[in-house]
Structures are given as C-alpha cells and as structure tokens.
Write an enzyme that holds these catalytic residues in place. Structure first.
Site, PDB file in Angstrom:
ATOM      1  N   CYS A  45      53.937  48.932 105.568  1.00 54.52           N
ATOM      2  CA  CYS A  45      55.321  48.476 105.238  1.00 54.52           C
ATOM      3  C   CYS A  45      55.882  48.234 106.649  1.00 54.52           C
ATOM      4  CB  CYS A  45      55.846  49.697 104.463  1.00 54.52           C
ATOM      5  SG  CYS A  45      57.578  49.349 103.889  1.00 54.52           S
ATOM      6  N   TYR A  55      62.092  58.968 102.327  1.00 55.30           N
ATOM      7  CA  TYR A  55      61.633  59.795 101.315  1.00 55.30           C
ATOM      8  C   TYR A  55      60.634  59.069 100.434  1.00 55.30           C
ATOM      9  CZ  TYR A  55      65.321  56.021 100.094  1.00 55.30           C
ATOM     10  OH  TYR A  55      65.853  54.908 100.003  1.00 55.30           O
ATOM     11  N   SER A  59      65.332  46.548  97.028  1.00 56.01           N
ATOM     12  CA  SER A  59      65.968  47.980  97.453  1.00 56.01           C
ATOM     13  C   SER A  59      66.868  48.038  98.195  1.00 56.01           C
ATOM     14  CB  SER A  59      64.752  48.561  98.002  1.00 56.01           C
ATOM     15  OG  SER A  59      63.434  48.573  97.194  1.00 56.01           O
ATOM     16  N   CYS A  83      58.458  54.054  80.885  1.00 54.98           N
ATOM     17  CA  CYS A  83      57.680  54.674  81.036  1.00 54.98           C
ATOM     18  C   CYS A  83      58.025  56.427  81.180  1.00 54.98           C
ATOM     19  CB  CYS A  83      56.636  54.472  82.024  1.00 54.98           C
ATOM     20  SG  CYS A  83      54.931  55.231  82.084  1.00 54.98           S
ATOM     21  N   CYS A  98      52.916  59.367  78.806  1.00 59.62           N
ATOM     22  CA  CYS A  98      52.487  58.467  79.725  1.00 59.62           C
ATOM     23  C   CYS A  98      51.785  57.244  79.064  1.00 59.62           C
ATOM     24  CB  CYS A  98      51.515  59.303  80.864  1.00 59.62           C
ATOM     25  SG  CYS A  98      52.326  60.443  81.608  1.00 59.62           S
ATOM     26  N   ASP A 105      51.717  54.835  89.285  1.00 61.81           N
ATOM     27  CA  ASP A 105      52.213  54.616  90.754  1.00 61.81           C
ATOM     28  C   ASP A 105      52.483  55.904  91.481  1.00 61.81           C
ATOM     29  OD1 ASP A 105      52.625  52.811  92.805  1.00 61.81           O
ATOM     30  OD2 ASP A 105      54.554  52.594  92.581  1.00 61.81           O
ATOM     31  N   CYS A 118      65.915  72.738  72.001  1.00 59.95           N
ATOM     32  CA  CYS A 118      66.483  71.380  72.430  1.00 59.95           C
ATOM     33  C   CYS A 118      66.551  70.448  71.227  1.00 59.95           C
ATOM     34  CB  CYS A 118      66.093  70.761  73.651  1.00 59.95           C
ATOM     35  SG  CYS A 118      67.102  69.282  73.975  1.00 59.95           S
TER      36      CYS A 118
END
Length: 374
Positions: free
Chosen positions: A15, A21, A125, A259, A265, A281, A324
């Site tokens: 990158c 983060y 982003s 997802c 999952c 990921d 719940c």
C-alpha cells in the site's frame, strides 16, 4: 442461478498509505509471509481458469479487487486480467461484474478509462472532514491525503464513473454525525458505506484499538445520522447509506444484503496474490487459509474442512441476545463486528438501541418510498 463473488488482492498487502486503523496491515503481519507482492501472470491465468471451471451458462461472477492498494499493480495488470476473462467468455455465457476498492491516490485518466470500459463499480476511501481524514489516512511519509483523494473523486465525477464512498466509522467520526452529514451533502455523495473501526483481531475489548468503535457510539451515530437522512429524503433527495439499506432489506423485506448481518457467515473467496484463499477478508491469516485457487476450484475450496469449520464457527450467544426481539433476524450479527456494533463484551447492544429508535420509521419510509409517495 449461481453467483460467485471473488475478492482478489492483486498487490497483496502492499500500500502507498499507512492508515492508523488498517485491519489488513494488522492481519498480514500475523502471517508467515506478510506480502506476496504483485500477482503474476501465471497465477492470474490459473485462478481464472479454475473459477470458470465451476461456472455454467447463465451464471454470474463478480471480481472485486482490493488490497492493500490494487492500483499499485498498474493498469496493464488489469487489462491482462480482463482479456483472460474475455477469452473464457467465448466458451461460457456468463455475466461478469467488476468492483474495485481504492484509496484514490493513483487515479488518473487511464484508470478512469479502464473503469468505464469494463463498467467497474468503484469504492473510494474517504473519511469525511479533512482533519479526521488526514489524522488517520496518511501517506508513507506521514503526510495527509485528503486533497489528493478529493482530486481522485473529481476524476471519477468527470468521467461519469459509478462509485460509492467508503468511510471508516472511527470513534472520531461517530462523535459528530452532523459533521459527517454536512460532508455528504457538500460533496454531493449519493452512495456511502461506513465500515466500523475494528480492534485488533486478538483484542476482545471494544475500545482496545486506537479509534475503535463501541456499541453505544455505533447506536448514537446512526440514530442521529438517520434524522438528517430522513429529512433529506422527505425533501426529495435520496442518499444511499448502506447500513440503512441493509436494515430495511433484512428487517422489512427479509433479504440479506450484507455478509454477517444475519449472524451467518457466507463463503467468501478472498484471494491473495499467490492464489491462497481465505473465507473472509477479516480472517486472512494462515490458520484460516482454505487452499489455493491455482490448484483447486471454488467448489473444492468451499467443501474444504477449514471453510466448513469457519462457516459453522460461532461465538457464544450473548445474554442480551436471548431476550432480544431482533435476534431471530440478526442472529447475533457478524462475529468480527460483535464488539463494535452488537453486544459482544458490552452490557448493551448497539444494533438493538438503533432498531428500537429507528426501525419503525425506517419501515414506514421504505413503504412510502416503494409506493412513490416520497
């Protein structure tokens, strides 16, 4: 009809930014090999061949490119990839879709031509205000990147490229949803997705990482953002906030469009530059590697023991979930997000707080929108 979604990392974890983060930077350092470099031509050829070996006429395939930063592979890499796919389409009547997530620093006219030629859905982003963005999303020299990313956004607009904004929902941003909404309107953003800022994979505390989100902050941010969003919609201007769309789909229409949002999952195929495949990921580390797409087809990888174990693996049900009213629909939510937006180790559930406040008006808005009354 079968639809396969494959997320490819052409430049592995390489990158040209050093975001404070970045969860993938954290994950890659936990592997025996942190970066596999740029995916070579033989790997491209073999993984595409094995993918198409599983497809039949009428199927669909989405190739999504992510990183690291995928533009580091260069436009020639993607031209070759698209040509290999075109060759396969001579023998299969398959619908092909492309998606591309980028930090925007290397965008230019050549990239925009590629996106246009192949109808690529682009994710850009961008973290809202210049101060917050430049504090967290810096280049390799530590400099801010906000203005350079905005220039990338302007290029996409100029070339009429379909794109959405991806914003990391950090604690900084969650504290001031009004500022985020002003940014959305000022920059004329039509599609935006917020990804909660996660703690490190081995940290259980919701605030263990710098800027990581907490369930209470998650609920507060979206509850206040909803007010601004609803007012804007009432005025005739619709902005797609993916979380609102996903909530409507799940709790109003009974459709899972994100997802993990229903607690189950899905089988992802996250492909590293050496062909290694991971089920998610958020779990691209050695212990979760399900095999290599150069050697196996997606069907074989789906049937692998590690993939099936991952799909069945669920964290313990929180005591809050047992009572719940939303648990049947959300199933406790995404296991990687549980400490930042669900209950997790917290005494509250961020999603429940939001739904208690906003689900009924969201449902009403959805009904009126579908009826053409908004």
């Amino acid at each position: 009809m079968k639809h396969i979604y494959v997320l490819i990392k052409p430049a592995s974890s390489l990158c040209n930014m050093r975001c404070s983060y970045c969860f993938y930077s954290d994950l890659s350092t936990r592997r025996a090999c942190a970066s596999f470099g740029i995916m070579d031509g033989e790997t491209r050829r073999r993984i595409i061949g094995n993918i198409f070996a599983c497809l039949e006429d009428g199927n669909e395939i989405t190739f999504a490119f992510q990183g690291g930063e995928p533009t580091l592979a260069g436009t020639a890499w993607f031209d070759d990839f698209a040509e290999l796919v075109s060759c396969c389409l001579r023998e299969r009547n398959v619908a092909v879709h492309y998606a591309f997530q980028t930090n925007g620093l290397l965008l230019d006219d050549a990239w925009c031509r590629f996106f246009k030629d192949h109808n690529v859905l682009v994710g850009l982003s961008l973290d809202g205000s210049p101060g917050i963005h430049d504090r967290n999303r810096v280049d390799t020299a530590g400099g801010g990147t906000y203005q350079r990313v905005l220039k990338g956004k302007e290029l996409l607009d100029t070339h009429h490229i379909e794109y959405n904004i991806l914003c990391v929902l950090s604690s900084d941003i969650a504290r001031d949803p009004d500022r985020m909404w002003r940014f959305i309107i000022r920059e004329m953003i039509q599609y935006i997705q917020f990804i909660p800022c996660l703690p490190r994979l081995d940290e259980n505390g919701a605030a263990a990482a710098h800027n990581a989100l907490r369930p209470a902050m998650f609920a507060s941010f979206y509850s206040l953002l909803f007010r601004s969003w609803a007012r804007e919609l009432e005025s005739g201007h619709y902005v797609s906030v993916k979380f609102f769309d996903d909530v409507i789909n799940l709790f109003v229409r009974g459709i899972t469009s994100a997802c993990g949002i229903s607690g189950q999952c899905g089988a992802q195929y996250v492909v590293e530059a050496d062909g290694s495949v991971y089920p998610c990921d958020f779990y691209a580390i050695d212990e979760y590697c399900t095999g290599n797409l150069m050697e196996k087809t997606p069907r074989e990888l789906f049937d692998s023991e590690k993939m099936q174990l991952f799909l069945r693996e669920k964290p313990p049900v929180s005591k809050l979930c047992n009572a719940c009213p939303y648990y049947r629909a959300c199933g406790g939510g995404c296991k990687r997000m549980r400490n930042v937006m669900y209950s997790g180790v917290s005494e509250i559930c961020g999603l429940k707080i939001f739904l208690d406040k906003c689900l009924l008006p969201l449902g009403d808005i959805a009904s009126r929108f579908m009826a053409g009354k908004i």
